[in-house]
Design an enzyme around this catalytic site. Structure first.
Site, PDB file in Angstrom:
ATOM      1  N   CYS A 273       0.817  -1.229   0.000  1.00  0.00           N
ATOM      2  CA  CYS A 273       0.000   0.000   0.000  1.00  0.00           C
ATOM      3  C   CYS A 273       0.845   1.272   0.000  1.00  0.00           C
ATOM      4  O   CYS A 273       0.626   2.175  -0.809  1.00  0.00           O
ATOM      5  CB  CYS A 273      -0.962  -0.013   1.182  1.00  0.00           C
ATOM      6  SG  CYS A 273      -0.189   0.068   2.818  1.00  0.00           S
ATOM      7  N   HIS A 321      -2.449   1.203   6.925  1.00  0.00           N
ATOM      8  CA  HIS A 321      -2.851   1.131   5.517  1.00  0.00           C
ATOM      9  C   HIS A 321      -3.028   2.537   4.975  1.00  0.00           C
ATOM     10  O   HIS A 321      -3.346   3.475   5.715  1.00  0.00           O
ATOM     11  CB  HIS A 321      -4.155   0.340   5.361  1.00  0.00           C
ATOM     12  CG  HIS A 321      -4.478   0.010   3.933  1.00  0.00           C
ATOM     13  ND1 HIS A 321      -3.760  -0.903   3.192  1.00  0.00           N
ATOM     14  CD2 HIS A 321      -5.430   0.495   3.091  1.00  0.00           C
ATOM     15  CE1 HIS A 321      -4.253  -0.978   1.969  1.00  0.00           C
ATOM     16  NE2 HIS A 321      -5.269  -0.121   1.879  1.00  0.00           N
ATOM     17  N   HIS A 333      -5.725   1.921  -4.300  1.00  0.00           N
ATOM     18  CA  HIS A 333      -4.826   1.367  -3.280  1.00  0.00           C
ATOM     19  C   HIS A 333      -4.431  -0.062  -3.628  1.00  0.00           C
ATOM     20  O   HIS A 333      -5.034  -0.706  -4.495  1.00  0.00           O
ATOM     21  CB  HIS A 333      -5.494   1.415  -1.894  1.00  0.00           C
ATOM     22  CG  HIS A 333      -6.592   0.404  -1.692  1.00  0.00           C
ATOM     23  ND1 HIS A 333      -6.833  -0.218  -0.492  1.00  0.00           N
ATOM     24  CD2 HIS A 333      -7.528  -0.104  -2.552  1.00  0.00           C
ATOM     25  CE1 HIS A 333      -7.857  -1.047  -0.602  1.00  0.00           C
ATOM     26  NE2 HIS A 333      -8.289  -0.995  -1.840  1.00  0.00           N
TER      27      HIS A 333
END
Length: 359
Positions: A273, A321, A333
């Site tokens: 990510c 994240h 993402h």
């Protein structure tokens, strides 16, 4: 004759009732067999089978732990790279210092040999023995210059030796930090692999239809979270437009759609990510921290209602994240192992906050 038949029938009924009442007596069953659709009773001690929703939540937890460990790994890797570069720099300084000391010692030796060739007398004694006034005056000048040169030489030698000692100590300290971060990396790597292996084992035990249903459950949970987030009216004031660099970062990130997630990866074939977001902004000419936690800690923060395309949305309480906001309530993402870079709802996960790399 009829009386005998009735008596025989009565005896038969009594005998049958007697047999049914006797414990342990075996006989052929005449009842209808059990329905084949009825599930077999589980073996004693066998835990009940988990529902797919329970499995989804368990997988979500495992991948969340893997994400946290991935961030720890990436941070340790980044620090290791910096320390390795610092050690190389210090080693070069040490070599230069050693060469400088050797040169200064050679010059000091040349001065000592010149004094020896002068009869072993110090310069001031030789000066006092001359009978020529002009030579005396010239000698005074040379003597002062020589004194200063010698003083400067010894001062530079002492300073270089001090610097060399400091470089050596700093290099040793950097080596200690380097090894500590290598240990952190290995620990995080082990944790990542354990969590992913546990998740993959669970998914491997599912049938194809169950895996398809599991994916649908994930999508439904994300949809519910997104709908709730949008329903709060949070985006009513989020009307900002992307900056030029933000548009460049978005163009890079969206060009990676379809590429697989891989922990620790920064492209070009796969990403995690924060690998995706850091590389997207690097492509726009802006260097940002490598990990989502460092991006949250170090980049300027903006209110969710003021976010604009190109901003980074940080998720979960531990900032494990990150996704890039595209506008209209969507992000791009790299989700998790087993998934590809994709577009999803910005509110499909728990938002910690928003940061702006080019603020």
């Amino acid at each position: 004759m009829n009386r005998r038949r009735c008596a025989a029938a009565a005896i038969t009924v009594v005998c049958a009732v007697t047999l049914l009442a006797v414990p342990g007596t075996a006989f052929a069953a005449t009842a209808a067999p059990a329905s084949p659709a009825a599930p077999a009773a589980p073996e004693p001690g066998t835990p009940p089978k988990k529902s797919l929703e329970a499995i989804r939540l368990e997988l979500e937890g495992l991948y969340a732990k893997a994400a946290s460990a991935t961030d720890a790994y990436n941070l340790a890797e980044e620090q290791t790279k910096k320390q390795s570069a610092e050690i190389v720099k210090l080693a070069q300084e040490i070599v230069r210092g050693q060469d400088r000391i050797a040169d200064l010692k050679a010059r000091a030796g040349a001065t000592a040999r010149a004094q020896y060739r002068g009869g072993g007398l110090p310069p001031e004694a030789q000066l006092m023995l001359t009978d020529d006034p002009q030579l005396f005056l010239d000698g005074i000048g040379r003597f002062r210059q020589g004194q200063k040169a010698t003083h400067d030489l010894m001062g530079e030698l002492a300073q270089t030796q001090d610097d060399l000692e400091a470089y050596t100590k700093e290099a040793s300290a950097q080596w200690t930090k380097l090894e500590a971060n290598r240990v952190k990396q290995e620990k995080a790597k082990k944790e990542i692999n354990q969590q992913i292996a546990a998740a993959e084992k669970i998914e491997a035990q599912l049938e194809k239809k169950e895996r398809e249903r599991l994916l649908k459950l994930e999508q439904e949970a994300a949809y519910r979270a997104q709908a709730s987030w949008l329903g709060s009216g949070i985006l009513k004031s989020a009307k900002g437009r992307a900056s030029e660099k933000g548009r460049q970062a978005i163009a890079f990130a969206t060009a990676q759609i379809g590429k697989p997630y891989e922990w620790g990866a920064e492209g070009p074939r796969s990403y995690d990510c924060s690998g995706l977001t850091s590389q997207a902004w690097a492509a726009a000419g802006r260097t940002i921290p490598r990990t989502s936690q460092e991006q949250w800690r170090l980049l300027p923060r903006v209110d969710v209602k003021d976010m604009r395309p190109g901003d980074l949305i940080i998720y979960h309480a531990d900032a494990s994240h990150v996704g890039m906001y595209l506008g209209d309530g969507a992000i791009v993402h790299a989700p998790r192992p087993g998934r590809n870079v994709t577009i999803t709802g910005a509110g499909s996960m728990v938002i910690l906050g928003v940061v702006r790399p080019d603020k």
